[in-house]
Design an enzyme around this catalytic site. Structure first.
Site, mmCIF file in Angstrom:
data_model
loop_
_atom_site.group_PDB
_atom_site.id
_atom_site.type_symbol
_atom_site.label_atom_id
_atom_site.label_comp_id
_atom_site.label_asym_id
_atom_site.label_seq_id
_atom_site.Cartn_x
_atom_site.Cartn_y
_atom_site.Cartn_z
ATOM 1 N N LYS A 178 0.831 -1.205 0.000
ATOM 2 C CA LYS A 178 0.000 0.000 0.000
ATOM 3 C C LYS A 178 0.863 1.252 0.000
ATOM 4 O O LYS A 178 2.059 1.207 -0.210
ATOM 5 C CB LYS A 178 -0.953 -0.030 1.201
ATOM 6 C CG LYS A 178 -1.883 -1.235 1.218
ATOM 7 C CD LYS A 178 -2.775 -1.336 -0.010
ATOM 8 C CE LYS A 178 -3.896 -0.323 -0.007
ATOM 9 N NZ LYS A 178 -4.840 -0.510 -1.136
ATOM 10 N N HIS A 226 -1.540 3.332 -7.377
ATOM 11 C CA HIS A 226 -2.793 4.048 -7.662
ATOM 12 C C HIS A 226 -2.504 5.472 -8.126
ATOM 13 O O HIS A 226 -3.022 6.444 -7.580
ATOM 14 C CB HIS A 226 -3.705 4.057 -6.433
ATOM 15 C CG HIS A 226 -4.037 2.688 -5.924
ATOM 16 N ND1 HIS A 226 -4.696 1.745 -6.680
ATOM 17 C CD2 HIS A 226 -3.759 2.078 -4.732
ATOM 18 C CE1 HIS A 226 -4.840 0.628 -5.981
ATOM 19 N NE2 HIS A 226 -4.272 0.793 -4.800
ATOM 20 N N ARG A 238 -2.781 -9.422 -19.068
ATOM 21 C CA ARG A 238 -3.391 -10.039 -17.883
ATOM 22 C C ARG A 238 -2.459 -9.906 -16.698
ATOM 23 O O ARG A 238 -1.263 -10.209 -16.782
ATOM 24 C CB ARG A 238 -3.698 -11.514 -18.152
ATOM 25 C CG ARG A 238 -4.373 -12.223 -16.978
ATOM 26 C CD ARG A 238 -4.773 -13.637 -17.347
ATOM 27 N NE ARG A 238 -5.303 -14.354 -16.213
ATOM 28 C CZ ARG A 238 -6.534 -14.225 -15.726
ATOM 29 N NH1 ARG A 238 -7.372 -13.387 -16.311
ATOM 30 N NH2 ARG A 238 -6.942 -14.932 -14.689
ATOM 31 N N PHE A 249 -4.705 -9.594 -5.786
ATOM 32 C CA PHE A 249 -5.480 -9.997 -4.614
ATOM 33 C C PHE A 249 -6.970 -10.105 -4.948
ATOM 34 O O PHE A 249 -7.799 -10.195 -4.050
ATOM 35 C CB PHE A 249 -5.312 -8.973 -3.492
ATOM 36 C CG PHE A 249 -3.998 -9.045 -2.770
ATOM 37 C CD1 PHE A 249 -3.779 -9.975 -1.766
ATOM 38 C CD2 PHE A 249 -2.970 -8.182 -3.092
ATOM 39 C CE1 PHE A 249 -2.577 -10.044 -1.084
ATOM 40 C CE2 PHE A 249 -1.754 -8.228 -2.419
ATOM 41 C CZ PHE A 249 -1.551 -9.166 -1.418
#
Length: 354
Positions: free
Chosen positions: A78, A96, A130, A135
């Protein structure tokens, strides 16, 4: 060939229990000649002693900022802490940062300032695009499980990590549970598959939609379900599945909305009806009082099953780490980082190209 040095960092987020490399796979890396340093972390599901026992070096939490050699590749999951302002290492984690998410510009400029690079796990893909490590299954499983528990009045806060056996025990239908309908969108992907398995465990036969059903969205049919689990991560603009005006539709039967994707803040968000995620301490937010509509939007769902989800993810990531090189999947990650920086107007010379 230069020895690969991986530095597994402590996760700054207090609710993050997962790890991208479990001790079993750490042993494989060390035996293959990889130097692996692991930061101590009181919240990681696997204790530091298990890493030390397989030959990993041990460092204090957060020490990558001051002690990791520049050529070390820092591995996490994260977000990074806000400091340092300049990032000098190559970092592997879910950044992100490529779809205009909040904070994306600042993060990429930190890499540019220090000469480091982001190797974003979301963009670690094969030749067909792909994803090679994800997760998704466990995110979908938990997103659907929490939606069922909320709809049945059995979701207790704050949420705490558990095991699949314990979760399934409270997920199975009990005497007096009312039947309800559930819809999974993105049902054929990893997350969708996990969501459908959780709903099956709960005794709910879910409606499954994927690309064919969303090309010409039947909005009334969507709103006629009691529970919606969104597992779609859009990569190009598509019409939203639920709009603000749909929340006030008098014929809306939808009562529980679980957004597994949590693409909040992105222009590609398919559920632009909320502006912030929910948390372990307060997992449900009421979007409408009458008729009621509850939202679950937790962006680290798999951390609620940290052992199972970490083990699966690590097994998928291991072959990529054993074959770490500037070409192939990791090269594509690096190319995507350079592309994102150029799109933001960051000059190529501001970061390393190796």
């Amino acid at each position: 060939m230069t020895e690969l040095h991986l530095w597994l960092r402590h996760e700054d987020r207090s609710t993050e229990r997962r790890t991208p490399i479990v001790p079993l796979d750490a042993r494989r890396l060390v035996e293959s000649g990889v130097r692996l340093t692991v930061e101590d972390s009181p919240q990681r599901i696997f204790p530091i002693e298990e890493y030390e026992a397989v030959g990993c070096g041990v460092e204090p939490a957060g020490s990558w900022m001051s002690r990791a050699p520049r050529d070390a590749v820092v591995v996490g999951l994260k977000e990074l802490p806000d400091r340092p302002a300049s990032l000098t290492h190559r970092h592997i984690f879910f950044g992100h940062a490529y779809k205009e998410q909040p904070g994306a510009v600042d993060l990429l400029r930190r890499f540019a300032a220090g000469g480091g690079a982001l190797l974003d796990l979301e963009y670690l893909v094969d030749d067909q695009g792909r994803r090679l490590a994800a997760f998704g299954y466990w995110a979908g499983y938990l997103g659907a499980a929490l939606a069922v528990l909320q709809h049945r009045g059995r979701l207790a806060a704050p949420l705490t990590p558990t095991s699949k056996e314990e979760l399934d025990e409270i997920l199975r239908p009990a005497a007096g549970d009312e039947e309800f309908t559930a819809l999974v969108i993105g049902a054929l992907g990893r997350s969708g598959r996990g969501a459908r398995v959780a709903l099956d465990t709960a005794g709910i036969g879910a409606t499954a939609w994927d690309l064919a059903e969303t090309r010409a969205l039947d909005r009334p049919a969507l709103l006629a379900h009691d529970v919606l689990v969104n597992c779609v991560l859009a990569t190009s603009p598509i019409p939203p599945f639920v709009r603000e005006e749909d929340l006030d539709d008098p014929d809306r039967r939808l009562r529980t909305l679980s957004d597994v994707t949590c693409d909040v803040g992105s222009p590609l968000n398919v559920l632009p009806v909320y502006d912030r995620t929910t948390e372990w301490t307060d997992p449900v937010r009421r979007l409408r009082k009458e008729p009621p509509l509850d939202l679950i939007a937790i962006d680290n769902l798999p951390s609620l099953l940290p052992r199972e989800s970490s083990t699966d993810f690590s097994a998928s990531l291991l072959p990529q780490l054993l074959d770490f090189e500037t070409g192939g999947p990791w090269g594509r990650c690096l190319d995507r980082f350079h592309q994102a920086c150029r799109e933001l107007g960051i000059e190529e010379g501001e970061f390393r190209r190796d």
